[in-house]
Design a protein around this motif. Structure first.
Motif, mmCIF file in Angstrom:
data_model
loop_
_atom_site.group_PDB
_atom_site.id
_atom_site.type_symbol
_atom_site.label_atom_id
_atom_site.label_comp_id
_atom_site.label_asym_id
_atom_site.label_seq_id
_atom_site.Cartn_x
_atom_site.Cartn_y
_atom_site.Cartn_z
ATOM 1 N N ARG A 176 0.854 -1.183 0.000
ATOM 2 C CA ARG A 176 0.000 0.000 0.000
ATOM 3 C C ARG A 176 0.894 1.238 0.000
ATOM 4 N N PRO A 177 1.388 1.638 -1.176
ATOM 5 C CA PRO A 177 2.408 2.698 -1.245
ATOM 6 C C PRO A 177 2.032 3.992 -0.536
ATOM 7 N N ALA A 178 0.780 4.411 -0.648
ATOM 8 C CA ALA A 178 0.390 5.686 -0.021
ATOM 9 C C ALA A 178 0.480 5.595 1.501
ATOM 10 N N VAL A 179 0.003 4.477 2.054
ATOM 11 C CA VAL A 179 0.077 4.276 3.502
ATOM 12 C C VAL A 179 1.530 4.171 3.941
ATOM 13 N N LEU A 180 2.313 3.392 3.201
ATOM 14 C CA LEU A 180 3.722 3.210 3.541
ATOM 15 C C LEU A 180 4.473 4.538 3.508
ATOM 16 N N ARG A 181 4.224 5.342 2.473
ATOM 17 C CA ARG A 181 4.915 6.630 2.363
ATOM 18 C C ARG A 181 4.604 7.514 3.571
ATOM 19 N N ARG A 182 3.347 7.556 3.971
ATOM 20 C CA ARG A 182 2.973 8.380 5.122
ATOM 21 C C ARG A 182 3.716 7.929 6.384
ATOM 22 N N LYS A 183 3.789 6.622 6.592
ATOM 23 C CA LYS A 183 4.452 6.115 7.790
ATOM 24 C C LYS A 183 5.966 6.325 7.729
ATOM 25 N N LEU A 184 6.548 6.149 6.548
ATOM 26 C CA LEU A 184 7.991 6.350 6.417
ATOM 27 C C LEU A 184 8.363 7.826 6.537
ATOM 28 N N ASP A 185 7.528 8.710 6.027
ATOM 29 C CA ASP A 185 7.767 10.150 6.209
ATOM 30 C C ASP A 185 7.813 10.492 7.694
ATOM 31 N N ALA A 186 6.882 9.931 8.462
ATOM 32 C CA ALA A 186 6.863 10.183 9.898
ATOM 33 C C ALA A 186 8.109 9.619 10.576
ATOM 34 N N LEU A 187 8.541 8.425 10.135
ATOM 35 C CA LEU A 187 9.771 7.827 10.666
ATOM 36 C C LEU A 187 10.980 8.717 10.388
ATOM 37 N N ALA A 188 11.071 9.212 9.148
ATOM 38 C CA ALA A 188 12.207 10.047 8.764
ATOM 39 C C ALA A 188 12.269 11.317 9.608
ATOM 40 N N ARG A 189 11.140 11.955 9.827
ATOM 41 C CA ARG A 189 11.115 13.164 10.655
ATOM 42 C C ARG A 189 11.481 12.845 12.102
ATOM 43 N N PHE A 190 10.951 11.730 12.600
ATOM 44 C CA PHE A 190 11.160 11.369 14.003
ATOM 45 C C PHE A 190 12.635 11.094 14.292
ATOM 46 N N TYR A 191 13.306 10.378 13.380
ATOM 47 C CA TYR A 191 14.676 9.960 13.642
ATOM 48 C C TYR A 191 15.733 10.912 13.077
ATOM 49 N N ALA A 192 15.316 11.976 12.411
ATOM 50 C CA ALA A 192 16.275 12.909 11.813
ATOM 51 C C ALA A 192 17.317 13.421 12.809
ATOM 52 N N PRO A 193 16.964 13.746 14.072
ATOM 53 C CA PRO A 193 17.992 14.224 15.009
ATOM 54 C C PRO A 193 19.007 13.156 15.416
ATOM 55 N N LEU A 194 18.671 11.886 15.202
ATOM 56 C CA LEU A 194 19.517 10.798 15.686
ATOM 57 C C LEU A 194 20.343 10.151 14.579
ATOM 58 N N ALA A 195 19.724 9.916 13.442
ATOM 59 C CA ALA A 195 20.428 9.233 12.356
ATOM 60 C C ALA A 195 19.642 9.372 11.056
ATOM 61 N N THR A 196 20.375 9.463 9.950
ATOM 62 C CA THR A 196 19.755 9.556 8.629
ATOM 63 C C THR A 196 20.368 8.497 7.716
ATOM 64 N N PRO A 197 19.603 7.482 7.310
ATOM 65 C CA PRO A 197 20.144 6.450 6.415
ATOM 66 C C PRO A 197 20.305 6.972 4.993
ATOM 67 N N ARG A 198 21.002 6.207 4.181
ATOM 68 C CA ARG A 198 21.287 6.664 2.818
ATOM 69 C C ARG A 198 20.088 6.523 1.894
ATOM 70 N N HIS A 199 19.128 5.660 2.238
ATOM 71 C CA HIS A 199 17.961 5.484 1.374
ATOM 72 C C HIS A 199 16.926 6.566 1.663
ATOM 73 N N SER A 200 16.413 7.174 0.609
ATOM 74 C CA SER A 200 15.333 8.145 0.764
ATOM 75 C C SER A 200 14.005 7.417 0.929
ATOM 76 N N VAL A 201 12.993 8.150 1.358
ATOM 77 C CA VAL A 201 11.665 7.561 1.495
ATOM 78 C C VAL A 201 11.169 7.046 0.151
ATOM 79 N N ASP A 202 11.390 7.808 -0.925
ATOM 80 C CA ASP A 202 10.951 7.379 -2.259
ATOM 81 C C ASP A 202 11.591 6.047 -2.643
#
Length: 399
Positions: A176-202
């Motif tokens: 479910r790409p739309a649902v997954l994107r929403r959840k991954l966007d939230a993950l990326a924002r949440f963990y941005a102060p701690l760590a940023t992986p090389r893979h983008s949400v897209d």
């Protein structure tokens, strides 16, 4: 004790007891519908040596070399990148189309690069106070799933919530790409102060969509359907002494390593609980180890175990009777034992903490005085294992 029916395999130590080899032996000798994983995730490392092949099973079940399909229950944390790597390794070892042997409960939590990088950042920050994490994002995946409704600044399970959490992504979301994107966007924002992986949400959305197309995603009734179709072997990960409820915090796993998850999945169906134990105790990484002895480590070298970058050193010591009895009790019922590493020369046991280790002159008799011995392992290869046939003899070693 009925090893022809459903069998639940659980480790009675700190992990690395030989569960993979036991599961392989159980599957190779009798018709088996599936191996169901009932806890853990990509940090599992179950070694199987059979027919000239060796593989360290992580997310695939250890019955794969025997041609038995794997089902990952909703208690498993699924890491698609590691799963794809393991599939390639199995294909190179001669397993044809490994992903076709796999089904996954759609409710299973998804371990993403965000979880993995955050897990490693936290463990690095602990310095000498490391917990012994494998660095695979296991604890972080579970922790994030507990944050729904939490606010920044709250402390959940001993860790401060630094941002605004979202819903935890699941395997079903991969389709479910739309649902997954929403959840991954939230993950990326949440963990941005701690760590940023090389893979983008897209990139992750595209890669996880491919994963969803490659495996069979099921509903929550799949384990019951498999169990009603034929014999199922339930494969546990880690050991009871690392259990999130019964282990010794903070050096534990965020997982129920006892048979309780498997019992829930079986929903009252008859089964046998098989506890796996070595003739000596081992531990990977940090944490208490009352019977540790460097001489044991030197005496019994491990071909398939060593120090891990995050997990830490491989350790060994004498068999600990107190901890073994504690682990058996924590399982709320163990029907029989699988005893591995019986080829170890003159192992010793500590009967009470503070007492000296004494030689186990007859290891099988000693283990058999606690519970029936149903599986024995005298080496790393499948040929070194013996599985009891139906018998009325309490200690069963069959040629």
């Amino acid at each position: 004790m009925n090893l022809d029916g459903h069998v639940v395999v659980a480790g009675l130590g700190f992990g690395d007891e030989g569960k993979g080899a036991v599961v392989d032996a159980l599957c190779a000798g009798r018709p088996t519908t599936a191996v169901v994983r009932f806890n853990g995730g990509a940090q599992a490392a179950h070694n199987v040596v059979a027919d000239g092949r060796h593989h360290t099973f992580s997310q695939f079940g250890a019955g794969t070399f025997a041609g038995v399909p794997t089902h990952l229950s909703h208690f498993v944390l699924v890491e698609p990148f590691a799963l794809a790597t393991e599939a390639r390794q199995l294909e190179a070892a001669g397993v044809r189309n490994p992903l076709a042997l796999l089904s996954v409960d759609g409710r299973a939590l998804l371990t993403t690069p965000f979880h993995i990088h955050a897990n490693r950042a936290r463990e690095d920050a602990r310095g000498q106070e490391r917990h012994g994490s494998c660095g695979k994002g296991i604890g972080e995946t579970v922790w994030y799933s507990l944050l729904r409704g939490a606010d920044p600044g709250d402390v959940v399970e001993g860790q401060e919530v630094l941002g605004e959490p979202g819903e935890a992504p699941t395997v079903a979301d991969c389709a479910r790409p739309a649902v997954l994107r929403r959840k991954l966007d939230a993950l990326a924002r949440f963990y941005a102060p701690l760590a940023t992986p090389r893979h983008s949400v897209d990139e992750l959305v595209a890669l996880y969509r491919d994963f969803a197309a490659a495996v069979r995603i099921t509903d929550g009734e799949e384990t019951g359907r498999l169990a009603d179709r034929g014999r199922v072997v339930f494969e546990g990960a880690q050991g009871v002494l690392l259990d999130q409820h019964h282990g010794f915090h903070p050096h534990t796993t965020w997982s129920t390593t006892t048979p309780h998850n498997a019992r829930e999945l079986l929903a009252g169906r008859p089964h046998t609980v098989l506890g796996v134990v070595r003739t000596y105790h081992t531990r990977h990484g940090a944490g208490p180890f009352p019977t540790e002895d460097p001489a044991v480590l030197a005496r019994y070298p491990e071909a398939h175990n060593g120090a891990g970058e995050y997990q830490g050193a491989w350790r060994a010591g004498h068999l600990d009777a107190t901890l073994l009895d504690y682990a058996i009790a924590a399982c709320d019922g163990v029907d029989a034992l699988a005893v591995t590493h019986l080829d170890a020369d003159r192992p010793r046991v500590v009967l009470d903490h503070g007492s000296p280790a004494v030689e186990l002159t007859d290891p099988l008799a000693w283990f058999g005085s606690r519970l029936p011995v149903a599986v024995t392992g005298y080496g790393p290869d499948r040929a070194d294992y013996r599985v009891a046939r139906p018998s009325r003899v309490p200690v069963t070693i069959c040629g």
